[in-house]
Enzyme design. Structure first.
Site, mmCIF file in Angstrom:
data_model
loop_
_atom_site.group_PDB
_atom_site.id
_atom_site.type_symbol
_atom_site.label_atom_id
_atom_site.label_comp_id
_atom_site.label_asym_id
_atom_site.label_seq_id
_atom_site.Cartn_x
_atom_site.Cartn_y
_atom_site.Cartn_z
ATOM 1 N N HIS A 67 0.835 -1.208 0.000
ATOM 2 C CA HIS A 67 0.000 0.000 0.000
ATOM 3 C C HIS A 67 0.871 1.260 0.000
ATOM 4 C CE1 HIS A 67 -3.689 2.294 1.402
ATOM 5 N NE2 HIS A 67 -2.716 3.127 1.740
ATOM 6 N N GLU A 68 1.855 1.287 0.914
ATOM 7 C CA GLU A 68 2.730 2.460 1.019
ATOM 8 C C GLU A 68 3.671 2.561 -0.180
ATOM 9 O OE1 GLU A 68 2.279 4.781 3.200
ATOM 10 O OE2 GLU A 68 0.690 3.602 4.159
ATOM 11 N N HIS A 71 2.007 4.398 -2.997
ATOM 12 C CA HIS A 71 2.115 5.853 -2.817
ATOM 13 C C HIS A 71 3.491 6.344 -3.247
ATOM 14 C CE1 HIS A 71 -1.679 6.407 -0.821
ATOM 15 N NE2 HIS A 71 -1.363 5.678 0.233
#
Length: 404
Positions: A67-68, A71
């Site tokens: 998820h990170e 980003h």
């Protein structure tokens, strides 16, 4: 957020974990091995439940990292430098170097990348659970991963800072009104409202349903409300300090502590006469060598001070705490106080010319926030210095840096 454990680099990005990450593994493992897996597939040995639970916990941490990373990779593609990724109790944090996005489009793409990745992983885990062969206990574990990633995606898209949904809201409002500051305030207010709503929901669960999970909901709400407020202040501070230099924030020509000096002499000649509570320590060349606070001095028995040197009791100073007077003042925003209330030492040409204390930082932050909500100052100067330039003609302070 400070990394307690460095895990290496992924795509060139430093990845680490806060110590609270251990709590994620413990909580997930306990929930899976204690209830989720036994209820789905009863009658198995406890060791089998715990083995699958621990592996599932680690895989879930991997999905948080994915998820990170989404980003971070999209941000880097949009020209936004990424400093690090840190996993912690409530998920993960991607730290950017400087401004997070230059346009609403950049912010929208970077913010949406994480939830979209979690949603995609949810679908993949669900599809993988359909034809899964092997121990029956693996099926509910994989489906749990699918469910948690879906929850992660939906929760992160709630419209309030600092969640991804709050950043998406910020990008939309920024694009619609063309006013980044207005979007900052709106997203922060939405985040605070969302946090208070979660606290209220958690409290109702705890009081009306006697469900202890309400405490977790309240904790998340408290964190969101506080983080939204802090993020709003940080954004305002970055904008308010635009054009300011460290010299505009620092305390110039502070009293210094010579590393080679006798501790008793320093106390009598400087510490007892100075208005400071912390002192930069310097070597023979006048370069920063550490810090020494009144708190540290008072903790040393008088008989020990007589035979001690300043260097033996001072606190080391890391290189990132040494700034130049012409450095961007925004660099001090990510620093916390060390050695008392000292935030940074300011050195020019290898000599200490000032220091930034927590009081200096607090004043600068308050003035920066005021600047973002006030018309341009009468002088038209983007940031009037808080202290006179130490080298300005006629303003040179008396030489009181070192005791005689």
């Amino acid at each position: 957020m400070k990394q307690s454990l460095r895990l290496g680099r992924v795509a060139g990005i430093p990845v680490g974990a806060h110590w609270s990450t251990l709590a994620i593994i413990a909580l997930i493992g306990w929930a899976l091995a204690g209830s989720v897996l036994p209820e789905a597939v009863p009658g198995l040995p406890p060791v089998q439940y715990w083995t699958v639970a621990v592996v599932t916990s680690v895989v879930f941490l991997g999905t948080l990292l994915a998820h990170e990373l989404a980003h971070a990779l999209v941000a880097r593609r949009r020209g936004i430098p990424v400093r690090s990724i840190t996993l912690w109790l409530l998920g993960g944090v991607t730290e950017f170097a400087g401004e997070e996005a230059k346009t609403p489009k950049d912010e929208l793409q970077v913010s949406a990348a994480g939830p979209l990745t979690s949603l995609a992983l949810s679908g993949l885990f669900f599809l993988a659970s359909l034809p899964l062969q092997g121990p029956a206990v693996l099926v509910p574990a994989v489906r749990w991963l699918a469910l948690m990633n879906a929850v992660l995606a939906v929760f992160n898209m709630l419209p309030g800072a600092p969640l991804d949904g709050g950043r998406v809201l910020h990008a939309i409002l920024w694009r619609r009104h063309g006013d980044r500051l207005r979007a900052d305030r709106s997203a922060a207010r939405a985040g605070q409202a969302l946090g208070m709503a979660l606290i209220a929901i958690g409290g109702a669960e705890l009081l009306l349903l006697a469900w202890t999970g309400g405490l977790w909901t309240m904790l998340i709400g408290w964190f969101l409300a506080g983080a939204a407020r802090s993020e709003n202040i940080a954004r305002a501070a970055h904008r308010g300090l635009a054009g300011w230099r460290v010299r505009d924030v620092m305390t110039p020509s502070p009293d210094l502590a010579p590393a080679w000096g006798d501790l008793d002499d320093f106390v009598g000649n400087v510490a007892l006469r100075s208005r400071q509570t912390v002192f930069p320590v310097v070597d023979f060349a006048g370069s920063p060598a550490g810090t020494l606070s009144l708190e540290r001095l008072t903790a040393i028995p008088a008989r020990q001070r007589h035979d001690s040197r300043v260097a033996s009791v001072c606190r080391p100073l890391s290189p990132d705490r040494v700034l130049g007077p012409d450095d961007d003042a925004g660099r001090i925003l990510g620093l916390s106080s060390v050695g008392g209330e000292l935030v940074a030492v300011v050195a020019d040409a290898g000599h200490v010319v000032g220091m930034v204390t927590s009081a200096d930082l607090a004043r600068a932050l308050q003035q920066a926030v005021l600047r973002t909500t006030t018309a341009a100052p009468p002088s038209g100067h983007p940031g009037p210095p808080l202290h006179p330039h130490p080298d300005a003609p006629g303003d040179e302070p008396p030489d009181r840096r070192l005791p005689g």
